[in-house]
Design a protein around this motif. Structure first.
Motif, PDB file in Angstrom:
ATOM      1  N   VAL A 247       0.838  -1.203   0.000  1.00 35.74           N
ATOM      2  CA  VAL A 247       0.000   0.000   0.000  1.00 35.74           C
ATOM      3  C   VAL A 247       0.872   1.252   0.000  1.00 35.74           C
ATOM      4  O   VAL A 247       0.660   2.185  -0.779  1.00 35.74           O
ATOM      5  CB  VAL A 247      -0.944  -0.004   1.219  1.00 35.74           C
ATOM      6  N   ALA A 248       1.868   1.284   0.883  1.00 36.53           N
ATOM      7  CA  ALA A 248       2.733   2.461   0.984  1.00 36.53           C
ATOM      8  C   ALA A 248       3.491   2.698  -0.322  1.00 36.53           C
ATOM      9  O   ALA A 248       3.621   3.839  -0.784  1.00 36.53           O
ATOM     10  CB  ALA A 248       3.704   2.288   2.151  1.00 36.53           C
ATOM     11  N   ASP A 249       3.981   1.619  -0.927  1.00 36.29           N
ATOM     12  CA  ASP A 249       4.724   1.732  -2.183  1.00 36.29           C
ATOM     13  C   ASP A 249       3.824   2.247  -3.303  1.00 36.29           C
ATOM     14  O   ASP A 249       4.214   3.105  -4.106  1.00 36.29           O
ATOM     15  CB  ASP A 249       5.305   0.364  -2.549  1.00 36.29           C
ATOM     16  N   THR A 250       2.597   1.744  -3.349  1.00 34.38           N
ATOM     17  CA  THR A 250       1.640   2.182  -4.362  1.00 34.38           C
ATOM     18  C   THR A 250       1.270   3.643  -4.175  1.00 34.38           C
ATOM     19  O   THR A 250       1.251   4.432  -5.140  1.00 34.38           O
ATOM     20  CB  THR A 250       0.370   1.312  -4.307  1.00 34.38           C
ATOM     21  N   LEU A 251       0.966   4.035  -2.946  1.00 34.03           N
ATOM     22  CA  LEU A 251       0.613   5.423  -2.673  1.00 34.03           C
ATOM     23  C   LEU A 251       1.750   6.364  -3.046  1.00 34.03           C
ATOM     24  O   LEU A 251       1.531   7.440  -3.613  1.00 34.03           O
ATOM     25  CB  LEU A 251       0.269   5.603  -1.195  1.00 34.03           C
ATOM     26  N   SER A 252       2.969   5.970  -2.730  1.00 30.75           N
ATOM     27  CA  SER A 252       4.126   6.803  -3.027  1.00 30.75           C
ATOM     28  C   SER A 252       4.223   7.087  -4.530  1.00 30.75           C
ATOM     29  O   SER A 252       4.424   8.233  -4.962  1.00 30.75           O
ATOM     30  CB  SER A 252       5.406   6.122  -2.542  1.00 30.75           C
ATOM     31  N   ASP A 253       4.043   6.042  -5.331  1.00 32.12           N
ATOM     32  CA  ASP A 253       4.123   6.201  -6.786  1.00 32.12           C
ATOM     33  C   ASP A 253       3.007   7.099  -7.309  1.00 32.12           C
ATOM     34  O   ASP A 253       3.226   7.965  -8.153  1.00 32.12           O
ATOM     35  CB  ASP A 253       4.048   4.831  -7.448  1.00 32.12           C
ATOM     36  N   ARG A 254       1.797   6.904  -6.805  1.00 33.35           N
ATOM     37  CA  ARG A 254       0.643   7.674  -7.277  1.00 33.35           C
ATOM     38  C   ARG A 254       0.764   9.152  -6.868  1.00 33.35           C
ATOM     39  O   ARG A 254       0.526  10.049  -7.669  1.00 33.35           O
ATOM     40  CB  ARG A 254      -0.650   7.104  -6.697  1.00 33.35           C
ATOM     41  N   VAL A 255       1.106   9.379  -5.604  1.00 28.58           N
ATOM     42  CA  VAL A 255       1.166  10.744  -5.094  1.00 28.58           C
ATOM     43  C   VAL A 255       2.302  11.521  -5.748  1.00 28.58           C
ATOM     44  O   VAL A 255       2.167  12.714  -6.053  1.00 28.58           O
ATOM     45  CB  VAL A 255       1.312  10.744  -3.557  1.00 28.58           C
ATOM     46  N   LYS A 256       3.438  10.858  -5.989  1.00 29.66           N
ATOM     47  CA  LYS A 256       4.592  11.520  -6.595  1.00 29.66           C
ATOM     48  C   LYS A 256       4.220  12.146  -7.940  1.00 29.66           C
ATOM     49  O   LYS A 256       4.658  13.249  -8.268  1.00 29.66           O
ATOM     50  CB  LYS A 256       5.726  10.514  -6.767  1.00 29.66           C
ATOM     51  N   ARG A 257       3.400  11.454  -8.712  1.00 35.34           N
ATOM     52  CA  ARG A 257       2.995  11.972 -10.015  1.00 35.34           C
ATOM     53  C   ARG A 257       2.126  13.226  -9.877  1.00 35.34           C
ATOM     54  O   ARG A 257       2.210  14.152 -10.683  1.00 35.34           O
ATOM     55  CB  ARG A 257       2.252  10.890 -10.801  1.00 35.34           C
ATOM     56  N   VAL A 258       1.295  13.247  -8.860  1.00 30.92           N
ATOM     57  CA  VAL A 258       0.422  14.395  -8.663  1.00 30.92           C
ATOM     58  C   VAL A 258       1.217  15.599  -8.148  1.00 30.92           C
ATOM     59  O   VAL A 258       0.937  16.749  -8.521  1.00 30.92           O
ATOM     60  CB  VAL A 258      -0.723  14.032  -7.697  1.00 30.92           C
ATOM     61  N   LEU A 259       2.212  15.362  -7.316  1.00 31.95           N
ATOM     62  CA  LEU A 259       3.062  16.460  -6.853  1.00 31.95           C
ATOM     63  C   LEU A 259       3.762  17.119  -8.041  1.00 31.95           C
ATOM     64  O   LEU A 259       3.866  18.355  -8.115  1.00 31.95           O
ATOM     65  CB  LEU A 259       4.105  15.949  -5.849  1.00 31.95           C
ATOM     66  N   ALA A 260       4.233  16.299  -8.972  1.00 33.95           N
ATOM     67  CA  ALA A 260       4.896  16.839 -10.163  1.00 33.95           C
ATOM     68  C   ALA A 260       3.922  17.663 -11.002  1.00 33.95           C
ATOM     69  O   ALA A 260       4.283  18.729 -11.537  1.00 33.95           O
ATOM     70  CB  ALA A 260       5.487  15.702 -10.990  1.00 33.95           C
ATOM     71  N   ARG A 261       2.690  17.201 -11.134  1.00 37.46           N
ATOM     72  CA  ARG A 261       1.696  17.949 -11.905  1.00 37.46           C
ATOM     73  C   ARG A 261       1.397  19.292 -11.246  1.00 37.46           C
ATOM     74  O   ARG A 261       1.277  20.318 -11.929  1.00 37.46           O
ATOM     75  CB  ARG A 261       0.413  17.126 -12.036  1.00 37.46           C
ATOM     76  N   PHE A 262       1.290  19.299  -9.922  1.00 35.97           N
ATOM     77  CA  PHE A 262       1.016  20.552  -9.212  1.00 35.97           C
ATOM     78  C   PHE A 262       2.146  21.548  -9.446  1.00 35.97           C
ATOM     79  O   PHE A 262       1.908  22.735  -9.697  1.00 35.97           O
ATOM     80  CB  PHE A 262       0.846  20.284  -7.715  1.00 35.97           C
ATOM     81  N   ARG A 263       3.378  21.088  -9.368  1.00 40.11           N
ATOM     82  CA  ARG A 263       4.535  21.944  -9.610  1.00 40.11           C
ATOM     83  C   ARG A 263       4.469  22.559 -11.009  1.00 40.11           C
ATOM     84  O   ARG A 263       4.769  23.746 -11.203  1.00 40.11           O
ATOM     85  CB  ARG A 263       5.818  21.129  -9.472  1.00 40.11           C
ATOM     86  N   ALA A 264       4.069  21.752 -11.985  1.00 41.96           N
ATOM     87  CA  ALA A 264       4.018  22.228 -13.363  1.00 41.96           C
ATOM     88  C   ALA A 264       2.901  23.247 -13.575  1.00 41.96           C
ATOM     89  O   ALA A 264       3.069  24.223 -14.314  1.00 41.96           O
ATOM     90  CB  ALA A 264       3.833  21.045 -14.314  1.00 41.96           C
ATOM     91  N   GLU A 265       1.751  23.051 -12.916  1.00 44.17           N
ATOM     92  CA  GLU A 265       0.596  23.920 -13.142  1.00 44.17           C
ATOM     93  C   GLU A 265       0.576  25.146 -12.243  1.00 44.17           C
ATOM     94  O   GLU A 265      -0.070  26.146 -12.561  1.00 44.17           O
ATOM     95  CB  GLU A 265      -0.697  23.121 -12.967  1.00 44.17           C
ATOM     96  N   PHE A 266       1.268  25.066 -11.097  1.00 49.17           N
ATOM     97  CA  PHE A 266       1.291  26.192 -10.163  1.00 49.17           C
ATOM     98  C   PHE A 266       2.732  26.507  -9.760  1.00 49.17           C
ATOM     99  O   PHE A 266       3.104  26.404  -8.591  1.00 49.17           O
ATOM    100  CB  PHE A 266       0.444  25.880  -8.928  1.00 49.17           C
TER     101      PHE A 266
END
Length: 361
Positions: A247-266
């Motif tokens: 679960v932790a490994d999966t969440l890490s991968d999923r959340v990391k992608r969203v953090l990158a998107r936030f950085r790009a858009e804001f």
């Protein structure tokens, strides 16, 4: 500004008074929560009819206690806010109808609150967080990552395509004959387990779209438990540890992608933030992983106190204050019908659970 909040969406009966004064941080004047864990423990999960009856029996006393503890008389309350969805419809009816009755009798405005909005705005109550920010909501009914742009302005960036994470924890616990509620007991068993003994899948890991999936992981747990049955205490501990690691490994991968998107858009956001809420946010391994991930990517990690991460009425009262300040109070709130399904983002296409009652996520 003082708002009385009422929360009855699942198996907690709660009421709270929250105050906001000019130039001062918001204050929780009272927060009373009655948990129904004992009523549902024998069934290994929440029974909607039992939950609704328990709300009926407890709510009046809980509201009275919240008002008494706050030191604020009902006539000095500025509005009544109540969870109107999503959730178990029986409980929602009890809470919203009680709020309507109180508001009508006292001549106060009524504010129908989306339970998920309560979670989304809690970090502004506790930490004074500015918009925009990201919310990771991980609970028994929801697993979503939402962009919080403003009051009433939300974009779903990721969601589960099958089970919620809290549901996966509870069902894993039930398969392993662990007590209810499942999440804390899986975490406790995992502390003495070998997380490398069972190699469980990491669903969706590597996928460009950062959605979640936990159904296959849950099936793998069942297959592993069946293969080594009868289970010893060590078998249970090892399965729990291996499940939690996946679960932790999966969440890490999923959340990391969203953090990158936030950085790009804001890109101009000085200190971007990830807020985590929901019962699963109490899991220490998951929380530690998220803190490490945020630090590595330059994000502030914000987790409200545990009592405000799980279901509570303070977040509902605060959401009411936020809506009052933004002039987003529905004029026909007394006609509002409870909604068992009520996506926070009403624009994005549903991914799972769309039917006669509407989209789930």
């Amino acid at each position: 500004m003082r708002v009385l909040g009422i929360e009855t969406s699942c198996d907690e009966t709660a009421a709270s008074v929250v105050a906001l004064e000019a130039g001062q941080p918001p204050r929780i004047l009272s927060s009373t929560v009655f948990s129904q864990i004992e009523e549902h423990a024998a069934f290994g999960g929440v029974v909607p009819e039992i939950a609704a009856r328990a709300h009926v029996e407890a709510l009046d006393g809980i509201v009275e206690a919240a008002l008494e503890d706050s030191g604020v008389a009902l006539e000095d309350i500025d509005a009544i806010a109540a969870t109107a969805g999503p959730g178990l419809v029986g409980g929602l009816i009890v809470g919203l109808m009680t709020a309507k009755a109180i508001a009508a009798a006292a001549g106060k405005p009524l504010i129908a609150i989306n339970h998920l909005e309560g979670h989304a705005l809690t970090a502004r109550l506790t930490d004074g967080l500015e918009f925009p920010y990201l919310l990771l909501l991980v609970s028994g009914g929801h697993t979503q990552i939402v962009l919080v742009k403003g009051v009433g302005d939300y974009q779903r960036w990721a969601t589960t395509i099958d089970d919620a994470l809290g549901e996966a924890f509870d069902k894993t616990a039930k398969m392993l004959a662990l007590p209810y509620p499942g999440g804390p007991n899986v975490e406790k068993a995992a502390q003495s387990g070998d997380a490398t003994r069972f190699i469980f899948p990491r669903p969706m890991k590597g996928s460009a779209q950062p959605d979640f999936s936990f159904s296959g992981l849950k099936t793998s747990v069942r297959q592993a438990a069946t293969a080594v049955a009868p289970l010893s205490d060590q078998d249970v501990a090892d399965i729990c540890a291996s499940f939690q690691a996946a679960v932790a490994d999966t969440l890490s991968d999923r959340v990391k992608r969203v953090l990158a998107r936030f950085r790009a858009e804001f890109p101009d956001t000085a200190v971007p933030a990830l807020v985590v809420a929901g019962g699963v946010a109490a899991n220490k391994q998951i929380r530690a992983m998220l803190e490490k991930l945020c630090a590595k990517n330059g994000f502030a990690f914000i987790a409200p106190p545990m009592a405000l991460c799980t279901d509570n009425a303070a977040m509902i009262a605060w959401a009411g204050i936020e809506r009052l300040r933004a002039d987003l109070v529905e004029p026909d709130a007394f006609d509002f019908v409870p909604r068992s399904r009520w996506p926070l983002d009403s624009v994005s296409a549903p991914v799972v659970g769309s039917g006669r009652r509407g989209a789930k996520a």
